[in-house]
Motif scaffolding. Structure first.
Motif, PDB file in Angstrom:
ATOM      1  N   VAL A  52      -3.786  11.259  33.224  1.00 45.47           N
ATOM      2  CA  VAL A  52      -4.080  11.131  34.661  1.00 45.47           C
ATOM      3  C   VAL A  52      -5.191  12.065  35.129  1.00 45.47           C
ATOM      4  O   VAL A  52      -5.414  12.222  36.329  1.00 45.47           O
ATOM      5  CB  VAL A  52      -2.800  11.322  35.519  1.00 45.47           C
ATOM      6  CG1 VAL A  52      -1.810  10.205  35.252  1.00 45.47           C
ATOM      7  CG2 VAL A  52      -2.164  12.678  35.262  1.00 45.47           C
ATOM      8  N   GLY A  53      -5.895  12.702  34.180  1.00 44.09           N
ATOM      9  CA  GLY A  53      -7.078  13.488  34.524  1.00 44.09           C
ATOM     10  C   GLY A  53      -6.827  14.930  34.933  1.00 44.09           C
ATOM     11  O   GLY A  53      -7.720  15.596  35.459  1.00 44.09           O
ATOM     12  N   THR A  54      -5.621  15.435  34.707  1.00 49.28           N
ATOM     13  CA  THR A  54      -5.342  16.844  35.001  1.00 49.28           C
ATOM     14  C   THR A  54      -5.186  17.596  33.675  1.00 49.28           C
ATOM     15  O   THR A  54      -5.251  16.998  32.609  1.00 49.28           O
ATOM     16  CB  THR A  54      -4.065  16.982  35.861  1.00 49.28           C
ATOM     17  OG1 THR A  54      -2.959  16.456  35.132  1.00 49.28           O
ATOM     18  CG2 THR A  54      -4.213  16.244  37.188  1.00 49.28           C
ATOM     19  N   VAL A  92       4.417  23.002  37.654  1.00 53.73           N
ATOM     20  CA  VAL A  92       4.677  23.079  39.090  1.00 53.73           C
ATOM     21  C   VAL A  92       3.782  22.134  39.880  1.00 53.73           C
ATOM     22  O   VAL A  92       4.250  21.408  40.751  1.00 53.73           O
ATOM     23  CB  VAL A  92       4.507  24.532  39.592  1.00 53.73           C
ATOM     24  CG1 VAL A  92       4.720  24.630  41.090  1.00 53.73           C
ATOM     25  CG2 VAL A  92       5.460  25.464  38.849  1.00 53.73           C
ATOM     26  N   SER A  93       2.493  22.138  39.583  1.00 47.97           N
ATOM     27  CA  SER A  93       1.554  21.260  40.285  1.00 47.97           C
ATOM     28  C   SER A  93       0.410  20.904  39.339  1.00 47.97           C
ATOM     29  O   SER A  93       0.161  21.614  38.375  1.00 47.97           O
ATOM     30  CB  SER A  93       1.019  21.937  41.554  1.00 47.97           C
ATOM     31  OG  SER A  93       0.281  23.104  41.235  1.00 47.97           O
ATOM     32  N   PRO A  94      -0.294  19.804  39.614  1.00 46.14           N
ATOM     33  CA  PRO A  94      -1.381  19.394  38.709  1.00 46.14           C
ATOM     34  C   PRO A  94      -2.533  20.398  38.718  1.00 46.14           C
ATOM     35  O   PRO A  94      -2.908  20.903  39.774  1.00 46.14           O
ATOM     36  CB  PRO A  94      -1.853  18.053  39.271  1.00 46.14           C
ATOM     37  CG  PRO A  94      -0.900  17.678  40.336  1.00 46.14           C
ATOM     38  CD  PRO A  94      -0.113  18.877  40.713  1.00 46.14           C
ATOM     39  N   GLY A  95      -3.057  20.684  37.539  1.00 50.21           N
ATOM     40  CA  GLY A  95      -4.232  21.538  37.419  1.00 50.21           C
ATOM     41  C   GLY A  95      -5.473  20.659  37.384  1.00 50.21           C
ATOM     42  O   GLY A  95      -5.636  19.865  36.468  1.00 50.21           O
ATOM     43  N   ARG A  96      -6.333  20.831  38.378  1.00 49.59           N
ATOM     44  CA  ARG A  96      -7.507  19.955  38.479  1.00 49.59           C
ATOM     45  C   ARG A  96      -8.837  20.680  38.331  1.00 49.59           C
ATOM     46  O   ARG A  96      -9.877  20.072  38.432  1.00 49.59           O
ATOM     47  CB  ARG A  96      -7.469  19.218  39.817  1.00 49.59           C
ATOM     48  CG  ARG A  96      -6.327  18.243  39.919  1.00 49.59           C
ATOM     49  CD  ARG A  96      -6.482  17.319  41.118  1.00 49.59           C
ATOM     50  NE  ARG A  96      -5.514  16.254  41.068  1.00 49.59           N
ATOM     51  CZ  ARG A  96      -4.320  16.285  41.653  1.00 49.59           C
ATOM     52  NH1 ARG A  96      -3.956  17.348  42.334  1.00 49.59           N
ATOM     53  NH2 ARG A  96      -3.507  15.258  41.548  1.00 49.59           N
ATOM     54  N   GLY A  97      -8.806  21.966  38.122  1.00 52.13           N
ATOM     55  CA  GLY A  97     -10.027  22.754  37.937  1.00 52.13           C
ATOM     56  C   GLY A  97      -9.718  23.908  37.016  1.00 52.13           C
ATOM     57  O   GLY A  97      -8.734  23.882  36.278  1.00 52.13           O
ATOM     58  N   VAL A 139       0.186  26.425  39.093  1.00 52.03           N
ATOM     59  CA  VAL A 139       0.134  25.196  38.299  1.00 52.03           C
ATOM     60  C   VAL A 139       1.325  25.139  37.335  1.00 52.03           C
ATOM     61  O   VAL A 139       1.914  24.087  37.133  1.00 52.03           O
ATOM     62  CB  VAL A 139      -1.212  25.101  37.547  1.00 52.03           C
ATOM     63  CG1 VAL A 139      -1.232  23.923  36.596  1.00 52.03           C
ATOM     64  CG2 VAL A 139      -2.366  25.032  38.545  1.00 52.03           C
ATOM     65  N   ALA A 140       1.677  26.282  36.751  1.00 49.87           N
ATOM     66  CA  ALA A 140       2.795  26.332  35.805  1.00 49.87           C
ATOM     67  C   ALA A 140       3.370  27.742  35.752  1.00 49.87           C
ATOM     68  O   ALA A 140       2.674  28.716  36.045  1.00 49.87           O
ATOM     69  CB  ALA A 140       2.334  25.909  34.412  1.00 49.87           C
ATOM     70  N   ARG A 141       4.632  27.808  35.376  1.00 48.67           N
ATOM     71  CA  ARG A 141       5.296  29.087  35.103  1.00 48.67           C
ATOM     72  C   ARG A 141       5.682  29.077  33.628  1.00 48.67           C
ATOM     73  O   ARG A 141       6.304  28.127  33.158  1.00 48.67           O
ATOM     74  CB  ARG A 141       6.527  29.263  35.975  1.00 48.67           C
ATOM     75  CG  ARG A 141       6.184  29.497  37.417  1.00 48.67           C
ATOM     76  CD  ARG A 141       7.414  29.837  38.267  1.00 48.67           C
ATOM     77  NE  ARG A 141       7.003  30.037  39.638  1.00 48.67           N
ATOM     78  CZ  ARG A 141       6.952  29.072  40.562  1.00 48.67           C
ATOM     79  NH1 ARG A 141       7.322  27.835  40.253  1.00 48.67           N
ATOM     80  NH2 ARG A 141       6.553  29.340  41.782  1.00 48.67           N
ATOM     81  N   VAL A 142       5.316  30.145  32.933  1.00 47.18           N
ATOM     82  CA  VAL A 142       5.561  30.236  31.495  1.00 47.18           C
ATOM     83  C   VAL A 142       6.482  31.416  31.235  1.00 47.18           C
ATOM     84  O   VAL A 142       6.322  32.487  31.822  1.00 47.18           O
ATOM     85  CB  VAL A 142       4.234  30.419  30.718  1.00 47.18           C
ATOM     86  CG1 VAL A 142       4.484  30.541  29.226  1.00 47.18           C
ATOM     87  CG2 VAL A 142       3.271  29.282  31.014  1.00 47.18           C
ATOM     88  N   ARG A 143       7.448  31.195  30.352  1.00 46.78           N
ATOM     89  CA  ARG A 143       8.344  32.267  29.892  1.00 46.78           C
ATOM     90  C   ARG A 143       8.253  32.348  28.378  1.00 46.78           C
ATOM     91  O   ARG A 143       8.248  31.328  27.700  1.00 46.78           O
ATOM     92  CB  ARG A 143       9.797  31.989  30.296  1.00 46.78           C
ATOM     93  CG  ARG A 143      10.059  32.204  31.749  1.00 46.78           C
ATOM     94  CD  ARG A 143      11.482  31.852  32.185  1.00 46.78           C
ATOM     95  NE  ARG A 143      12.530  31.940  31.193  1.00 46.78           N
ATOM     96  CZ  ARG A 143      13.439  32.925  31.095  1.00 46.78           C
ATOM     97  NH1 ARG A 143      13.403  33.929  31.934  1.00 46.78           N
ATOM     98  NH2 ARG A 143      14.385  32.886  30.167  1.00 46.78           N
TER      99      ARG A 143
END
Length: 174
Positions: A52-54, A92-97, A139-143
């Motif tokens: 989807v382009g992210t 969490v949310s799409p990364g677009r940049g 955009v994301a949470r990493v553990r």
């Protein structure tokens, strides 16, 4: 020269030319001289996007993958064994940049690990970081969980300390 004896500047340079990072668009932009912190950037490119382009999720995870281990390993020094044990990511949310991840290991956290391993046992500390867009959007949470153990004086790992029942898998009475 082994990677373990490489300076932060040398390792940063090597990681930026390492094919998985080079081709994924990951760039180590900062690695502190005292190994206390790091900052990484992932650029959105045609070859690291998903359907989807992210940002491709694997690239988001890989940009965070080695840094907790590298920082803790180099801060604790050669008297410790440090390995990655587990990892998880929450999108969490799409990364677009461009997206960024920052890592910082405090002296307090290192002291907790030293105390937990002082008797020869292992420590399994968790570390967390966020991957954020340039505007601060998460955009994301990493553990990541590390395995840490103190070495013997001769360089071998300390033996695992377990209760006899735990070693055999049988409960004890009494």
């Amino acid at each position: 020269m082994s990677r373990r004896s490489m300076s932060p500047r040398g390792l940063r340079r090597a990681m930026n030319w390492w094919p998985p990072y080079l081709f994924a668009g990951v760039r180590v932009v900062h690695l502190a001289e005292d190994w206390s912190s790091a900052r990484v950037r992932l650029r959105l490119r045609r070859f690291n996007t998903n359907y989807v382009g992210t940002h491709f999720g694997g690239s988001l995870f890989s940009m965070s993958d080695p840094f907790w281990m590298l920082l803790v390993m180099n801060r604790l020094g050669r008297d410790y064994i440090v390995w990655d044990k587990a990892g998880e990511i929450d999108f969490v949310s799409p990364g677009r940049g461009d997206v960024f991840a920052e890592f910082e290991v405090t002296e307090e956290r290192l002291e907790e690990i030293r105390e937990a391993t002082a008797d020869g046992g292992k420590a399994l500390p968790w570390f967390e970081n966020e991957v954020v867009a340039a505007d601060g959007t998460v955009v994301a949470r990493v553990r990541k969980q590390l395995y840490v153990r103190r070495k013997h004086r001769d360089g071998r790992p300390e033996p695992e300390r377990t209760e006899p029942a735990a070693a055999t898998g049988h409960p004890t009475e009494g």
